[in-house]
Design an enzyme around this catalytic site. Sequence first.
Site, mmCIF file in Angstrom:
data_model
loop_
_atom_site.group_PDB
_atom_site.id
_atom_site.type_symbol
_atom_site.label_atom_id
_atom_site.label_comp_id
_atom_site.label_asym_id
_atom_site.label_seq_id
_atom_site.Cartn_x
_atom_site.Cartn_y
_atom_site.Cartn_z
ATOM 1 C CD GLU A 19 -3.251 -0.278 0.298
ATOM 2 O OE1 GLU A 19 -3.033 0.776 -0.334
ATOM 3 O OE2 GLU A 19 -4.324 -0.894 0.232
ATOM 4 C CG ASN A 153 -8.975 2.366 0.189
ATOM 5 O OD1 ASN A 153 -7.820 2.374 0.626
ATOM 6 N ND2 ASN A 153 -9.778 1.329 0.340
ATOM 7 C CG ASP A 202 -7.414 -0.188 -2.504
ATOM 8 O OD1 ASP A 202 -6.959 0.661 -1.735
ATOM 9 O OD2 ASP A 202 -7.397 -1.404 -2.235
#
Length: 293
Positions: A19, A153, A202
Amino acid sequence: MNKTPRIIRIGGTKDQLGESPVWDERTQSLVWIDSLAGAIRKLSPATGAIEEFQVPAPIGSLALTHAGGGVLALRHGFAQYDFNTHGLTMGPSIDVEHPMVRLNDGKADPFGRFVAGTLHGGRAENERPLGGLYRIDASGAIELIEDDLGVTNGPCFSPDGRTFYLADSARHVTWAYDYRREGPLANKRIFVNTDALGSGADGATVDAEGYLWTVLVRIGAIARFAPDGTMERLVEMPVRHPTSVAFGGPGLDVLYVTSISRSTNLADDSPDAGGLFAVEDLGVKGLVAERFG
């Protein structure tokens, strides 16, 4: 006419939940995290070397600081990490009572603050989402600037800093807001609904032309949306669950992409799952990342 992009796996790392990639233009390196492993990774593309820094907690997201380190969103609070001394300095916490609500994705804003949202894990379909969006400044002051969020997100900003984008992956909606130095978010509107694409959005970033690039984590693809919300292109990735994106490289024209091998609710057993990827020949450039402080 767009060229066919070239997608390259970089190195041999295998993140559980890769991430929060961010390009450090000062050191010409890419920093990203393995969220569940509590690991910060740093790639020097010129040599291929990858460093790893460990912190004693899962990490929701990371942004660079003006001092040269990183600001971290941990489970229920913030911290700063020094890449030279490996020191972790704890900062303020958010006021959260629910055990399944934790900090998730975040970005530095154009005014030197860190904006990070939470996710409400394990939420029943009819249960009100208890997530929120928090903004912290260099003094440690925290303000709640949005609530009623399921899985936050992709926070990011237009090139002029006046528009803020935020996705709720659970709702398959990305919103746009008016953003300013002081005061609350304003003029909330739906930027794009990704239901028809089969996935919530995302991680995300905005390129120099003001187009939003967002990961569609459940269909293995990345979409580019024009400022009016029209989808301009779709790039298919070689892994099932990409997670987040950032432009980097000397010309800011390489799109770096993180991915999942095994998170709390998604898994991919393919050899490249959890890898870091570079997408080249996209024909666009990104923006220099904002810094905290």
